[in-house]
Write an enzyme that holds these catalytic residues in place. Structure first.
Site, PDB file in Angstrom:
ATOM      1  NE  ARG A   1       5.248  -2.614  -1.812  1.00  0.00           N
ATOM      2  CZ  ARG A   1       4.940  -3.184  -3.026  1.00  0.00           C
ATOM      3  NH1 ARG A   1       3.508  -2.854  -3.627  1.00  0.00           N
ATOM      4  NH2 ARG A   1       5.577  -3.883  -3.681  1.00  0.00           N
TER       5      ARG A   1
ATOM      6  NE  ARG B   1       6.904   1.472  -7.493  1.00  0.00           N
ATOM      7  CZ  ARG B   1       6.365   0.200  -7.202  1.00  0.00           C
ATOM      8  NH1 ARG B   1       6.211  -0.585  -8.172  1.00  0.00           N
ATOM      9  NH2 ARG B   1       5.760  -0.019  -6.039  1.00  0.00           N
TER      10      ARG B   1
ATOM     11  CD  GLU C   1       5.294  -3.373 -11.122  1.00  0.00           C
ATOM     12  OE1 GLU C   1       3.851  -2.590 -11.291  1.00  0.00           O
ATOM     13  OE2 GLU C   1       4.919  -4.192 -10.374  1.00  0.00           O
TER      14      GLU C   1
ATOM     15  CB  SER D   1       1.992  -3.608 -14.996  1.00  0.00           C
ATOM     16  OG  SER D   1       2.798  -4.138 -14.091  1.00  0.00           O
TER      17      SER D   1
ATOM     18  NE  ARG E   1      -2.572   1.171  -6.916  1.00  0.00           N
ATOM     19  CZ  ARG E   1      -2.004   0.551  -7.828  1.00  0.00           C
ATOM     20  NH1 ARG E   1      -1.163  -0.420  -7.513  1.00  0.00           N
ATOM     21  NH2 ARG E   1      -2.194   0.847  -9.182  1.00  0.00           N
TER      22      ARG E   1
END
Length: 423
Positions: free
Chosen positions: A275, A389, A347, A350, A260
């Site tokens: 990130r 994470r 987070e 999801s 990403r």
């Protein structure tokens, strides 16, 4: 893609749902395009009928030995008119299709209202965070000799990482542990998928056309992209398919890197590996009967929770508000793990139900045994879990205050029996 029939019949309701997401639907433009489409479709059909009648008359006149020249000329004129009308009809259909593809999925009625993450609703928590009698260190400090960010910058630039030794093994062990759990305990089929996909594939799951800036494109004539998540290739396994009813549900698990560009997120979470431009996830995808998708969302969320519980990591479950939903999701449940160094939940997964939104874009259907006709499936996905994470959460939650990090019981067989990480 939103059901066009729903747009035609319930346009005000759809507009209200999109308004909850902060999107103002241009109702006037849609209605104007739809009116032109209907008028041109009627015109095309009328001209086709006239041409069929005229062609039949030519055949009859020819059989009777009559002069057919006037009739042939008339048919030629009809053909020109039909070609013009068809071109205009196709252009309007394309414009309407592009208009609809740019619209996000309206939120389900159970989604809480709100403009951003501050309106998300906590549903439950599992296990209270440990009350350390020391100042907890963050993952960068704990793994300072095994997490080589400088080497990554030299090789690739910022927001990449190099893991060494036991840290790399922990990363691999977490991945294997997650896949084994989902395959053995939850009945998912493991799949290995390409990391490069074409534009049509990204269109199917909703990353395109709106989010092209978030993707890494391959230069040249191939028009391919690095995957932002395994959701993209795995969900597209059922694209352009009519599945047997007996085959549902389909459950897939895949481990892939994710790429990403993080457009719009520069300056956010730049410390460490939270990130990254390249990271890894174990992704869960379900393809289900439409009447089963809400139960499937609860089930899939529970499967992701299992990983956190086995690792004994404190977490909470959060329902995203309408304004915080992803483009294609009708409803999303986030899992947020406790990070002691930040003293907050972050987070880590999801889990989303897209209902028929992705299926319509992909033409993913099943044969309805009640009608014998194809109907659209519902698609769901969720991280089970984000590996990097999870690694951060293990490091920070299993530190002992003396610089050591202990290995969770569930991971020891994946770490050669080690009880401590050699960082």
């Amino acid at each position: 893609m939103i059901d066009p029939r729903r747009l035609r019949l319930e346009i005000r309701s759809v507009a209200e749902g999109l308004r909850l997401r902060g999107i103002e639907l241009d109702v006037g433009r849609f209605e104007a395009l739809e009116a032109r489409r209907k008028r041109l479709q009627d015109e095309v059909e009328r001209l086709r009928r006239r041409r069929r009648v005229a062609s039949k008359q030519i055949g009859e006149a020819k059989a009777a030995g009559n002069d057919i020249a006037p009739l042939v000329g008339a048919v030629g004129d009809l053909g020109d008119d039909l070609a013009d009308a068809t071109r205009e009809f196709d252009a309007v259909r394309h414009e309407l299709d592009e208009f609809v593809k740019a619209l996000p999925n309206p939120p389900d009625d159970s989604v809480p209202p709100g403009a951003d993450e501050t309106a998300n609703i906590e549903l439950r928590r599992w296990q209270e965070p440990a009350d350390f009698n020391f100042e907890p260190r963050d993952h960068v400090s704990l793994a300072s000799t095994s997490l080589d960010l400088e080497a990554a910058v030299k090789i690739s630039g910022s927001r990449f990482s190099v893991l060494r030794g036991s840290l790399a093994r922990l990363h691999r062990g977490l991945t294997q542990f997650m896949i084994d759990t989902h395959v053995r305990e939850h009945g998912y089929e493991e799949v290995y998928v390409p990391y490069l996909v074409d534009r049509h594939t990204l269109l199917g799951t909703g990353q395109l056309p709106k989010f092209e800036d978030d993707l890494f494109a391959i230069d040249g004539e191939r028009d391919q992209f690095l995957i932002p998540t395994a959701e993209v290739p795995v969900t597209n396994l059922v694209r352009d398919s009519i599945l047997d009813f007996a085959d549902l549900p389909l459950r897939y698990v895949a481990h892939t890197p994710c790429f990403r560009s993080e457009a719009g997120n520069y300056g956010k979470d730049t410390h460490g590996i939270f990130r990254q431009h390249q990271f890894e996830k174990v992704e869960l995808v379900q393809i289900v009967h439409p009447r089963k998708s809400w139960d499937a969302l609860d089930e899939l969320t529970g499967h992701a929770e299992t990983i956190l519980r086995k690792l004994e990591l404190p977490y909470r479950v959060v329902a995203l508000c309408a304004g915080d939903l992803g483009f294609a999701a009708a409803k999303t449940i986030d899992l947020e793990v406790w990070l002691p160094a930040e003293r907050r939940y972050r987070e880590i997964s999801s889990c989303s139900n897209f209902v028929d939104f992705q299926a319509r874009r992909m033409l993913a259907r099943y044969r309805n045994p009640e009608t014998g006709r194809p109907d659209y499936v519902h698609t769901l996905n969720g991280s089970g879990l984000a590996v990097g994470r999870t690694l951060i959460a293990v490091l920070e939650n299993y530190q002992d205050g003396n610089g050591a990090v202990h290995v969770p019981d569930a991971l020891r067989s994946y770490m050669g029996g080690s009880t401590r990480l050699d960082l």
